[in-house]
Scaffold this active site. Structure first.
Site, PDB file in Angstrom:
ATOM      1  N   ASN A   9      50.061  29.371  40.291  1.00 51.20           N
ATOM      2  CA  ASN A   9      50.031  30.825  40.193  1.00 51.20           C
ATOM      3  C   ASN A   9      49.180  31.325  41.355  1.00 51.20           C
ATOM      4  O   ASN A   9      47.958  31.228  41.319  1.00 51.20           O
ATOM      5  CB  ASN A   9      49.425  31.227  38.842  1.00 51.20           C
ATOM      6  CG  ASN A   9      49.253  32.730  38.717  1.00 51.20           C
ATOM      7  OD1 ASN A   9      49.707  33.491  39.572  1.00 51.20           O
ATOM      8  ND2 ASN A   9      48.588  33.153  37.656  1.00 51.20           N
ATOM      9  N   LYS A  11      48.676  34.249  42.298  1.00 52.09           N
ATOM     10  CA  LYS A  11      48.038  35.548  42.000  1.00 52.09           C
ATOM     11  C   LYS A  11      48.191  36.485  43.199  1.00 52.09           C
ATOM     12  O   LYS A  11      49.187  36.415  43.902  1.00 52.09           O
ATOM     13  CB  LYS A  11      46.573  35.339  41.580  1.00 52.09           C
ATOM     14  CG  LYS A  11      46.457  34.321  40.436  1.00 52.09           C
ATOM     15  CD  LYS A  11      45.099  34.269  39.809  1.00 52.09           C
ATOM     16  CE  LYS A  11      45.108  33.226  38.688  1.00 52.09           C
ATOM     17  NZ  LYS A  11      43.840  33.177  37.959  1.00 52.09           N
ATOM     18  N   HIS A  95      49.991  36.786  31.336  1.00 52.40           N
ATOM     19  CA  HIS A  95      48.785  36.166  31.885  1.00 52.40           C
ATOM     20  C   HIS A  95      47.560  36.963  31.440  1.00 52.40           C
ATOM     21  O   HIS A  95      47.638  38.189  31.306  1.00 52.40           O
ATOM     22  CB  HIS A  95      48.873  36.112  33.418  1.00 52.40           C
ATOM     23  CG  HIS A  95      47.793  35.272  34.007  1.00 52.40           C
ATOM     24  ND1 HIS A  95      46.524  35.760  34.218  1.00 52.40           N
ATOM     25  CD2 HIS A  95      47.769  33.969  34.373  1.00 52.40           C
ATOM     26  CE1 HIS A  95      45.774  34.787  34.706  1.00 52.40           C
ATOM     27  NE2 HIS A  95      46.501  33.693  34.817  1.00 52.40           N
ATOM     28  N   GLU A  97      45.064  37.980  32.964  1.00 51.48           N
ATOM     29  CA  GLU A  97      44.684  39.079  33.865  1.00 51.48           C
ATOM     30  C   GLU A  97      45.545  40.306  33.597  1.00 51.48           C
ATOM     31  O   GLU A  97      45.099  41.442  33.725  1.00 51.48           O
ATOM     32  CB  GLU A  97      44.775  38.601  35.324  1.00 51.48           C
ATOM     33  CG  GLU A  97      43.615  37.663  35.643  1.00 51.48           C
ATOM     34  CD  GLU A  97      43.920  36.536  36.601  1.00 51.48           C
ATOM     35  OE1 GLU A  97      44.925  36.617  37.326  1.00 51.48           O
ATOM     36  OE2 GLU A  97      43.141  35.553  36.605  1.00 51.48           O
ATOM     37  N   GLU A 167      45.484  29.172  28.386  1.00 49.08           N
ATOM     38  CA  GLU A 167      44.496  29.435  29.428  1.00 49.08           C
ATOM     39  C   GLU A 167      43.285  30.140  28.812  1.00 49.08           C
ATOM     40  O   GLU A 167      43.300  31.367  28.638  1.00 49.08           O
ATOM     41  CB  GLU A 167      45.090  30.325  30.524  1.00 49.08           C
ATOM     42  CG  GLU A 167      46.270  29.698  31.238  1.00 49.08           C
ATOM     43  CD  GLU A 167      46.461  30.288  32.633  1.00 49.08           C
ATOM     44  OE1 GLU A 167      46.575  29.498  33.576  1.00 49.08           O
ATOM     45  OE2 GLU A 167      46.462  31.521  32.776  1.00 49.08           O
ATOM     46  N   GLY A 173      39.190  30.743  36.898  1.00 55.07           N
ATOM     47  CA  GLY A 173      38.510  31.151  38.123  1.00 55.07           C
ATOM     48  C   GLY A 173      37.001  31.017  38.055  1.00 55.07           C
ATOM     49  O   GLY A 173      36.282  31.523  38.908  1.00 55.07           O
ATOM     50  N   SER A 213      40.703  26.588  35.856  1.00 56.41           N
ATOM     51  CA  SER A 213      39.884  25.720  36.713  1.00 56.41           C
ATOM     52  C   SER A 213      40.397  24.278  36.799  1.00 56.41           C
ATOM     53  O   SER A 213      39.596  23.342  36.891  1.00 56.41           O
ATOM     54  CB  SER A 213      38.415  25.751  36.279  1.00 56.41           C
ATOM     55  OG  SER A 213      37.894  27.063  36.432  1.00 56.41           O
TER      56      SER A 213
END
Ligand code: 13P
Length: 253
Positions: A9, A11, A95, A97, A167, A173, A213
């Site tokens: 991904n 992003k 996702h 985010e 996730e 991240g 991560s």
């Protein structure tokens, strides 16, 4: 037998030439990786260019998002038909985010998942708890609520087709990867939950990826867990070497 998958991904990173170079670099060496499904998910403006770079290779194209309507007055949105048109086979849906920064709800994720499957694309449906939810002992309840909401109304056959990505938000991240035991516990629960809601055969076919991560040095132990069928990789998917190293670890799992 579930095929192992490693999806990158990207992003909102890279520019046109860097995206092309990364895609080309992965495509050129994808053959080394063997029996692992490789997917790259660039920003939508670069999908078309990346599609040309990976053409003829075993690398598949994925999008990071989609809108559920087929076409019309939806300024700024992109339909499944457009994604099919540029050669996508996968779409990341829900996702964290998008859930937490852009306000997507389980209902939004559910509409998108239905649209993606109706277009013969494979959704990668993301779920995961916040740190505060984990600390409050709510992980299992949050995952159950997201799964029930995001996958509402799907058939058992559709469940077998789709990919789920666990996730944990606190691991994305941050460099704070879930331990294999923490990840495994949720993956085991996820498969059990799908089995209860649908049937054991379909639940046994659903691929469940871990994301958060994932790096070359922690991929092997995560992917060795029986219910972890691959990885959804953010930062480490932006370099050919690290992405392929994770894929190599996945192959050996
Ligand atoms: P990182 O690998 O950068 O933690 O990102 C994970 C992720 O969000 C993949 O979708």
């Amino acid at each position: 037998m579930r095929r192992v998958m490693v999806a990158g991904n990207w992003k909102m990173n890279l520019d046109r030439s860097a995206a092309a170079a990364l895609a080309q670099g992965i495509a050129d060496r994808a053959g080394e990786v063997g029996d692992v499904d490789l997917v790259v998910c660039p920003p939508s403006v670069y999908l078309d260019g990346v599609a040309r770079c990976i053409e003829g290779s075993k690398v598949a194209l994925g999008a990071q998002n989609v809108y559920h309507e087929p076409d019309g007055a939806f300024t700024g949105e992109i339909s499944t038909r457009m994604l099919v048109d540029v050669g996508c086979r996968y779409v990341i849906v829900g996702h964290s985010e998008r859930r937490h920064i852009l306000g997507e709800t389980d209902e939004d994720v559910n509409r998108k998942t239905h649209a993606v499957l109706a277009a013969d694309l494979t959704p990668i449906v993301c779920v995961g708890e916040l740190l505060s939810e984990r600390e409050a002992g709510q992980t299992a309840a949050v995952i159950r609520r997201q799964v029930e909401g995001s996958l509402a109304g799907l058939s058992a056959d559709q469940i077998a087709e789709l990919v789920v990505a666990y996730e944990p938000v606190w691991a994305i991240g941050t460099g704070k990867v879930a331990t294999p035991a923490q990840a495994s516990e949720v993956h085991d629960d996820l498969r059990k939950l799908l089995g209860e809601r649908y049937n054991a055969t379909s639940a046994g076919a659903t691929r469940i990826l871990y994301g958060g991560s994932v790096k070359p040095d922690n991929a092997a132990e995560l992917l060795a867990q029986p219910n972890i069928d691959g990885a959804l990789v953010g930062g480490a998917s932006l370099k050919v070497e690290s992405f392929l190293a994770i894929a190599a670890a996945a192959r050996e799992s």
